[in-house]
Write an enzyme that holds these catalytic residues in place. Structure first.
Site, mmCIF file in Angstrom:
data_model
loop_
_atom_site.group_PDB
_atom_site.id
_atom_site.type_symbol
_atom_site.label_atom_id
_atom_site.label_comp_id
_atom_site.label_asym_id
_atom_site.label_seq_id
_atom_site.Cartn_x
_atom_site.Cartn_y
_atom_site.Cartn_z
ATOM 1 N N ASP A 1 0.773 -1.095 0.048
ATOM 2 C CA ASP A 1 -0.093 -0.067 0.012
ATOM 3 C C ASP A 1 0.821 1.337 -0.007
ATOM 4 O OD1 ASP A 1 -2.481 -1.225 0.204
ATOM 5 O OD2 ASP A 1 -2.290 -1.839 2.168
ATOM 6 N N GLY A 2 1.928 1.184 0.736
ATOM 7 C CA GLY A 2 2.824 2.352 0.662
ATOM 8 C C GLY A 2 3.388 2.818 -0.644
ATOM 9 N N ASN B 1 -4.517 8.568 1.996
ATOM 10 C CA ASN B 1 -5.213 8.003 3.173
ATOM 11 C C ASN B 1 -5.737 9.088 4.054
ATOM 12 O OD1 ASN B 1 -4.686 5.438 2.867
ATOM 13 N ND2 ASN B 1 -2.962 4.948 3.926
ATOM 14 N N ASP C 1 -4.156 12.680 21.998
ATOM 15 C CA ASP C 1 -2.895 12.453 21.489
ATOM 16 C C ASP C 1 -3.158 12.983 19.992
ATOM 17 O OD1 ASP C 1 -1.826 11.231 23.397
ATOM 18 O OD2 ASP C 1 -1.589 9.248 22.670
#
Ligand code: NAD
Ligand code: ATP
Length: 571
Positions: free
Chosen positions: A336-337, A415, A445
């Protein structure tokens, strides 16, 4: 010794008041005799001259004790009890009460002032962002008007206007795209060339310039009959009906044969390198396809064998920016990267992507690399189903930016964009607005603003829902929120989100784009996100829904559970 000469007499400040009181309580709890009576410290709380209400008897008894210098348990206990009684009586009197009241009033006033100051700062930031958005809308409108005018004169391009159109985020391209290739579907000439960003397409020695045209049409339940899209909502006879769903399967049909394929490959992988070399050779020899590769891959292939002299690449950013005008198809080899990387090379329109799986998960890589010949054959011949994956266009607006010229280049993500606390140990504090409405303050966070394609990536890990990539929406997913009720949201795709680090935030925040390119957001800085008009069309192995379900089953083992046994009762 007079009371006024005692050592504590000058403790008339508020600090002194508190100290003296706690001192008294401490003393009353102490079982041991206390050598130096502390009652005088209470005396010192008030102005000895002006205060008429001091209990002189009590004070006198202490004076005598100190004067005698004797430390007797009985007498000290008695005097202690008396002095304490006096102290409590004294505390009950109005001067101290009124001092307390004044302090409370004062601190409340300070809090109100601080709140007002914060509201002013927020108002200023909101007004700035709103003005910015209106300016963009105005410029987009002007750009479209100019483009229409220019098209009327028979010219297809205008550098400045195209650049503007590519940067503007708030509106999708005009829907009346009936043009050079007919009245139905979407024509690639318009999508890939007429509205391309950057300078005019110009011929390059390195890259082939002819581009295959294609048409997109909406299929029906996988039926490849090229049925056209109708209006989403119909108002016939005053009744509102949803005539057609918006997310029908999209089919891509070539109108002329694709000529040029761009390969994007995962680095540092021998199996990827070997497969790439083999596929390039096959495409050249069997399909007469021109191949473009990244400069790194070009070097690798040429070092290996001079046979690969025919491959093309680019030398600089200018040539890279023009890739979309030359490339008909992108092939990715990796996980996917690699798909994210391929998408990031295109700041405007993206040619269709055929993603071969050579990673571990492969959510967006449906094609099996072992069967690359059949897969590429099918895609090159068409028609084939595609998933139009929306991207988010993100602008960082610095507090210090005086005008639009100072804002940074927009970043497109496939994404998500993540705003987190980075190395800061403080909670992130982010104010979020949707169009002009306040959404919430994030304290935790961080926050993930994700496309539906990204819903199965970081957003999923943070508790967001999985969403089919063709559902038109934007996911708003908190990361470890410090609040029990902060559930993830899904917003419609047409909104513009603004995330602001307020001026009173304790720390800074960091924005990262598809897990890369971290940018620091200081108090006053804002991030503005909206759906980009340039989606990533990814080829499907079967169709969008089948591929998505296969990915969540095989990639994530979604809802995998052993079935309960059923062996029935004994007869
Ligand atoms: N806690 C997490 O799950 C976490 C943390 C940081 C980043 N990420 C994701 O990693 C992405 C960057 O990917 P990378 O390959 O460059 O980094 P990477 O090599 O660290 O891989 C991240 C993992 O996320 C998977 N992934 C990426 N996009 C996906 C998608 N759309 N659907 C399902 N899975 C997907 C990849 O297959 C890979 O297994 C970021 O965009 C972010 O979504 C996830
Ligand atoms: N052409 C490229 N140039 C530079 N970096 C790349 C390229 N393609 C991929 N990468 C980077 O390499 C890393 C690994 O890529 P990818 O996720 O595709 O492989 P993987 O980790 O083996 O797959 P998976 O994530 O499914 O396990 C990613 O961070 C990606 O951004």
């Amino acid at each position: 010794m007079s009371l006024d000469e005692l050592p504590h007499k000058k403790l008339a400040s508020s600090e002194g008041i508190q100290f003296a009181r706690s001192d008294s309580r401490f003393r009353s709890l102490s079982p041991a005799p206390i050598p130096i009576p502390t009652a005088p410290s209470f005396r010192s709380l008030v102005d000895p001259v002006s205060d008429e209400r001091v209990n002189h008897d009590t004070v006198t008894s202490h004076e005598s004790e100190i004067g005698s210098g004797s430390i007797s348990t009985v007498s000290s206990t008695v005097s202690s009890v008396e002095s304490e009684k006096a102290a409590y009586e004294f505390l009950a009197q109005t001067p101290i009460k009124s001092t307390d009241a004044h302090l409370v009033e004062f601190s409340e006033a300070m809090r109100t002032v601080a709140k007002a100051l914060r509201r002013v700062a927020e108002g200023k930031a909101a007004a700035q962002a709103e003005a910015e958005e209106w300016r963009r809308k105005y410029e987009l409108e002007m750009a479209h008007k100019q483009q229409r005018k220019i098209k009327g004169y028979g010219s297809c391009a205008n550098n400045e206007l195209e650049k503007l159109a590519s940067q503007l985020t708030l509106e999708t391209p005009a829907s009346d795209q009936a043009g050079c290739c007919g009245n139905h579907g979407i024509c690639s000439h318009e999508v890939l060339q007429d509205e391309s960003p950057g300078p005019n397409p110009r011929s390059s020695h390195k890259l082939v310039s002819r581009k295959a045209s294609f048409r997109l049409s909406w299929g029906c339940n996988g039926d490849k009959n090229g049925q056209h899209k109708h209006d989403f909502v119909s108002f016939e006879k005053g009744d509102i009906t949803t005539a057609e769903r918006s997310n029908k399967q999209i089919l891509l049909k070539w109108e002329s044969s694709p000529q040029t394929v761009l390969f994007i490959t995962k680095p540092n992988s021998n199996s990827v390198h070997v497969l790439c070399a083999e596929m390039v050779r096959w495409l050249k020899e069997h399909k007469k396809i021109n191949v473009v590769v990244e400069p790194r891959v070009s070097k690798e292939l040429l070092t290996e064998d001079s046979y690969y002299n025919f491959i093309q690449t680019w030398d600089d950013d200018e040539e890279k920016k023009m890739l979309h005008t030359k490339v008909d198809l992108i092939v990715t080899l990796g996980g996917d990267g690699t798909v994210l990387w391929a998408a990031s090379l295109f700041k405007g329109p993206v040619p269709p992507v055929v993603a071969f799986s050579l990673g571990s998960l492969g959510f967006m890589t449906p094609f099996p690399s072992e069967q690359y010949r059949d897969c590429l054959d099918n895609v090159l011949n068409g028609p084939f189903s595609i998933t139009l994956r929306n991207r988010l266009q993100c602008h960082v607006i610095r507090d210090a930016a005086k005008d639009e010229l100072e804002t940074e280049e927009p970043i497109l993500v496939l994404n998500e964009v993540t705003i987190d606390r980075g190395i800061s140990s403080y909670l992130t504090y982010l104010e979020c607005y949707c169009d002009s409405s306040f959404v919430t303050c994030v304290q935790g966070d961080g926050l993930i603003i994700s496309t539906t394609s990204g819903s199965t990536a970081y957003s999923l890990a943070a508790g967001g829902s999985m969403v089919h990539p063709q559902v038109p929406g934007i996911l708003f997913t908190p990361i470890c929120p410090h609040s029990l009720s902060f559930r993830p949201l899904i917003l419609p795709e047409y909104v513009t989100l603004r995330v602001q680090v307020p001026h009173n935030s304790r720390g800074q925040a960091w924005a990262s784009f598809d897990g890369k390119d971290r940018k620091l957001l200081s108090p006053g800085d804002a991030l503005i996100c909206s759906i980009s008009p340039w989606p990533v069309p990814t080829a499907c192995l079967v169709d969008s829904t089948t591929d998505f379900l296969r990915s969540i089953h095989e990639g994530l083992h979604w809802n995998l559970r052993k079935s309960q046994s059923f062996d029935g009762p004994r007869d």
